[in-house]
Scaffold this active site. Sequence first.
Site, PDB file in Angstrom:
ATOM      1  N   LEU A 185       0.820  -1.226   0.000  1.00 48.84           N
ATOM      2  CA  LEU A 185       0.000   0.000   0.000  1.00 48.84           C
ATOM      3  C   LEU A 185       0.848   1.267   0.000  1.00 48.84           C
ATOM      4  CD1 LEU A 185      -2.681  -1.127   2.614  1.00 48.84           C
ATOM      5  CD2 LEU A 185      -2.689  -1.444   0.135  1.00 48.84           C
ATOM      6  N   GLU A 245       0.296   5.901  -0.733  1.00 49.66           N
ATOM      7  CA  GLU A 245      -0.597   7.030  -0.470  1.00 49.66           C
ATOM      8  C   GLU A 245      -1.857   6.996  -1.352  1.00 49.66           C
ATOM      9  OE1 GLU A 245      -1.972   9.892   1.668  1.00 49.66           O
ATOM     10  OE2 GLU A 245      -0.183   8.759   2.253  1.00 49.66           O
ATOM     11  N   GLN A 285     -10.536   0.084 -15.384  1.00 50.88           N
ATOM     12  CA  GLN A 285     -11.053  -0.809 -14.341  1.00 50.88           C
ATOM     13  C   GLN A 285     -12.276  -0.179 -13.669  1.00 50.88           C
ATOM     14  OE1 GLN A 285      -8.548  -2.983 -11.381  1.00 50.88           O
ATOM     15  NE2 GLN A 285      -9.089  -1.318 -10.036  1.00 50.88           N
ATOM     16  N   LYS A 304      -6.880   6.200 -11.097  1.00 51.51           N
ATOM     17  CA  LYS A 304      -5.602   5.765 -11.683  1.00 51.51           C
ATOM     18  C   LYS A 304      -5.835   4.600 -12.658  1.00 51.51           C
ATOM     19  CE  LYS A 304      -1.201   4.239 -11.713  1.00 51.51           C
ATOM     20  NZ  LYS A 304      -1.107   2.906 -11.213  1.00 51.51           N
ATOM     21  N   ASP A 305      -6.708   3.655 -12.252  1.00 46.31           N
ATOM     22  CA  ASP A 305      -7.065   2.520 -13.111  1.00 46.31           C
ATOM     23  C   ASP A 305      -8.422   2.835 -13.741  1.00 46.31           C
ATOM     24  OD1 ASP A 305      -4.960   0.238 -12.346  1.00 46.31           O
ATOM     25  OD2 ASP A 305      -5.454   1.382 -10.568  1.00 46.31           O
ATOM     26  N   SER A 338       2.278   0.674  -6.929  1.00 46.52           N
ATOM     27  CA  SER A 338       3.126  -0.345  -6.288  1.00 46.52           C
ATOM     28  C   SER A 338       4.256  -0.734  -7.232  1.00 46.52           C
ATOM     29  CB  SER A 338       2.294  -1.580  -5.937  1.00 46.52           C
ATOM     30  OG  SER A 338       1.167  -1.201  -5.176  1.00 46.52           O
ATOM     31  N   ARG A 339       4.006  -0.638  -8.547  1.00 46.34           N
ATOM     32  CA  ARG A 339       5.016  -1.052  -9.532  1.00 46.34           C
ATOM     33  C   ARG A 339       6.150  -0.032  -9.667  1.00 46.34           C
ATOM     34  NH1 ARG A 339       0.353  -3.625 -12.252  1.00 46.34           N
ATOM     35  NH2 ARG A 339       0.819  -5.854 -12.327  1.00 46.34           N
ATOM     36  N   GLN A 379      -5.887 -12.144 -12.517  1.00 43.86           N
ATOM     37  CA  GLN A 379      -5.801 -10.940 -13.369  1.00 43.86           C
ATOM     38  C   GLN A 379      -4.420 -10.752 -13.973  1.00 43.86           C
ATOM     39  OE1 GLN A 379      -6.945  -8.401  -9.923  1.00 43.86           O
ATOM     40  NE2 GLN A 379      -5.486  -6.934 -10.751  1.00 43.86           N
ATOM     41  N   HIS A 431      -3.552   4.227  -2.218  1.00 46.83           N
ATOM     42  CA  HIS A 431      -4.483   3.352  -1.480  1.00 46.83           C
ATOM     43  C   HIS A 431      -4.992   4.065  -0.220  1.00 46.83           C
ATOM     44  CE1 HIS A 431      -1.636   0.358  -3.422  1.00 46.83           C
ATOM     45  NE2 HIS A 431      -2.797  -0.084  -3.859  1.00 46.83           N
TER      46      HIS A 431
HETATM   47  P1  AMP Z   1      -3.976  -2.019  -6.698  1.00 47.50           P
HETATM   48  O1  AMP Z   1      -3.473  -2.428  -5.354  1.00 47.50           O
HETATM   49  O2  AMP Z   1      -2.911  -1.474  -7.594  1.00 47.50           O
HETATM   50  O3  AMP Z   1      -4.846  -3.067  -7.344  1.00 47.50           O
HETATM   51  O4  AMP Z   1      -4.939  -0.773  -6.439  1.00 47.50           O
HETATM   52  C1  AMP Z   1      -6.010  -0.850  -5.550  1.00 47.50           C
HETATM   53  C2  AMP Z   1      -6.867   0.380  -5.705  1.00 47.50           C
HETATM   54  O5  AMP Z   1      -6.087   1.546  -5.426  1.00 47.50           O
HETATM   55  C3  AMP Z   1      -7.405   0.554  -7.129  1.00 47.50           C
HETATM   56  O6  AMP Z   1      -8.751   1.011  -7.070  1.00 47.50           O
HETATM   57  C4  AMP Z   1      -6.493   1.590  -7.716  1.00 47.50           C
HETATM   58  O7  AMP Z   1      -7.077   2.348  -8.746  1.00 47.50           O
HETATM   59  C5  AMP Z   1      -6.213   2.457  -6.499  1.00 47.50           C
HETATM   60  N1  AMP Z   1      -4.965   3.209  -6.700  1.00 47.50           N
HETATM   61  C6  AMP Z   1      -3.737   2.703  -7.008  1.00 47.50           C
HETATM   62  N2  AMP Z   1      -2.850   3.711  -7.197  1.00 47.50           N
HETATM   63  C7  AMP Z   1      -3.546   4.868  -7.015  1.00 47.50           C
HETATM   64  C8  AMP Z   1      -3.196   6.250  -7.089  1.00 47.50           C
HETATM   65  N3  AMP Z   1      -1.973   6.642  -7.390  1.00 47.50           N
HETATM   66  N4  AMP Z   1      -4.167   7.161  -6.841  1.00 47.50           N
HETATM   67  C9  AMP Z   1      -5.429   6.770  -6.553  1.00 47.50           C
HETATM   68  N5  AMP Z   1      -5.815   5.484  -6.466  1.00 47.50           N
HETATM   69  C10 AMP Z   1      -4.900   4.546  -6.697  1.00 47.50           C
END
Ligand code: AMP
Length: 279
Positions: free
Chosen positions: A33, A35, A152, A148-149, A185-186, A61, A37
């Site tokens: 996680l 900022e 999705q 961001k996604d 995270s990447r 996925q 998240h």
């Molecule tokens: P992930 O862990 O990458 O699958 O992301 C989980 C959730 O956090 C998803 O709804 C993402 O769109 C959101 N998220 C990831 N990075 C960001 C970011 N930089 N700003 C806002 N939401 C994010």
Amino acid sequence: MYVTTTVEETRQLIKGWKKEGKTVGLVPTMGFLHEGHASLIRRCRQENDIVVVSDFVNPTQFGPNEDLEAYPRDFKRDSDLCESLGTDVIFHPEPKDMYCDPHAYVSIDTLSETLCGKTRPIHFKGVCTVVSKLFNIVAPDRAYFGQKDAQQLAIIRKMVQDLNFDIEIVGCPIIREEDGLAKSSRNTYLNPEERKAALCLSKAVKAGQEMISTGMEAEEVLAKMRAIIGAEPLARIDYVSMVDALTMQPVDKVEKDVLTAMAVYIGKTRLIDNFIYEV
Ligand code: AMP
């Protein structure tokens, strides 16, 4: 804060709270996680009695040649952050707790064929499947997803509408590093040189936003954005496209709300960024 690993214990806890009339918010994540998240969790904390965060690197996925094994994980750090943000439950299952073999899938094909779906053909089927499962396990009143996604988020909204999930989907803005890079995270895969090169994505987004608001034609905006990214030697474009913000179908005119989105490889790391322009 409760840490749960099985579907049954998660359900039992939440059923108890629901009987007391409490509202439940869900933030689905793949962990590690940051900022971005945290912004979703904070919003969820403000709007619900109970906050559930799922922390699960969802294997369905990831395509066969993607980074499932290498995907960064640090559950201790995640659970400390969740606790500090007032999370009530962090659901952290193993793949075997979530999937039997074979198992059913959910897919929203129409919105999954463009943008990231082109390069990652099974990705959104895996996302829809795991999110449906989480919705059925947690039965939240609201669920929080990041802009961001963007694809999705659009697909989840359509899935909720098509399959009549009684859940409000809350979209939250993109959180960026100080220099503009969208938090991900990447980003931890990037070496210092790549980290600098990765700024070409947010630079292209910023330029795109400015150009589109002057009324410039879609193709010209995209061409100029591609040129900004193309000028960075470590960058390789997967796509830079403009689509209808609801249907995810390509547009060549900015007549309705449009999503301009990109995926760019910086070295071996595939990064995404986007903006929505509302007409
Ligand atoms: P992930 O862990 O990458 O699958 O992301 C989980 C959730 O956090 C998803 O709804 C993402 O769109 C959101 N998220 C990831 N990075 C960001 C970011 N930089 N700003 C806002 N939401 C994010």
